[in-house]
Write an enzyme that holds these catalytic residues in place. Sequence first.
Site, PDB file in Angstrom:
ATOM      1  N   LYS A  15     -18.394  56.600   4.824  1.00 21.51           N
ATOM      2  CA  LYS A  15     -19.497  56.016   5.905  1.00 21.51           C
ATOM      3  C   LYS A  15     -18.727  55.904   7.386  1.00 21.51           C
ATOM      4  CE  LYS A  15     -20.730  52.588   3.565  1.00 21.51           C
ATOM      5  NZ  LYS A  15     -19.612  52.879   2.533  1.00 21.51           N
ATOM      6  N   ARG A 162      -5.774  47.558   3.848  1.00 21.94           N
ATOM      7  CA  ARG A 162      -6.653  46.248   3.885  1.00 21.94           C
ATOM      8  C   ARG A 162      -6.361  45.567   2.643  1.00 21.94           C
ATOM      9  NH1 ARG A 162     -12.590  48.535   5.265  1.00 21.94           N
ATOM     10  NH2 ARG A 162     -13.118  47.059   3.433  1.00 21.94           N
TER      11      ARG A 162
END
Length: 217
Positions: A15, A162
């Site tokens: 996305k 992350r």
Amino acid sequence: MPSYVVLLGPPGAGKGTQAERISDELGLAHISSGDIFRENLKNQTELGKKAQGYMNRGELVPDDLTIEMIKDRLQRDDCKAGALLDGFPRTPAQAEALGKMLAEWNGKVDCVPYISVPAEELITRLCGRWTCRAQGHVYHEKFNPSKKPGVCDVDGSELYQRDDDKKETVERRISVYLEQTSPLIEYYKKLGVLAEIDGTLPIDQVTSLMLKALKKG
Ligand code: ADP
Ligand code: ADP
């Protein structure tokens, strides 16, 4: 009338990657709920402190906090023409709230590209994802490497992995997606705005399918 596009798909579907590539072309602001939460976390705002535990566990931040944050963001000047929403809505309650707020502004969700990718592939993608510190540009060590290892091609900032991209948290995020977010596929199908896109194709091909679905290809 403003135009709103919602990118739907599991974590790691692509996305953010696609939003970066098409938002200019569509003339829409790229609004990533995950990026806004991470910015709040970095600055240790009240919202950031409230969201931290959920994000670290790979769970969803409660709907009321998330909806308020997005409503606020969509009212800024750069969203006058509309927005490309990446990561919101993620629950039926968020989708309902989005529909209501857009109706207040004479808008609606015009198109929902749903990027589908099987779960095994998502783990490989997320565990190899590198993100830019400054603006969240995303790379993959194998599938989409930066030109210089560890450095963002766009703004030269450092790339990092992350915390929530480690395997256990990724698995949790995928099951949260299946439980809480995947009902939105049916929800937007019923509204007649869903466009399913094969997210296993190479990045460029996914981009052209997306633009076609959005009638700009
Ligand atoms: P999302 O925003 O849906 O979580 P990202 O855009 O961050 O997904 O992509 C997740 C990871 O997969 C990144 O490392 C990205 O470089 C990589 N990626 C994105 N699209 C593709 C693709 N079509 N093929 C292979 N890897 C991809
Ligand atoms: P990904 O790129 O892997 O899809 P995001 O960057 O969109 O992940 O989201 C990271 C985290 O931020 C989520 O795991 C969740 O804790 C929180 N978050 C982002 N968007 C939402 C949302 N719409 N509702 C609740 N929590 C969210």
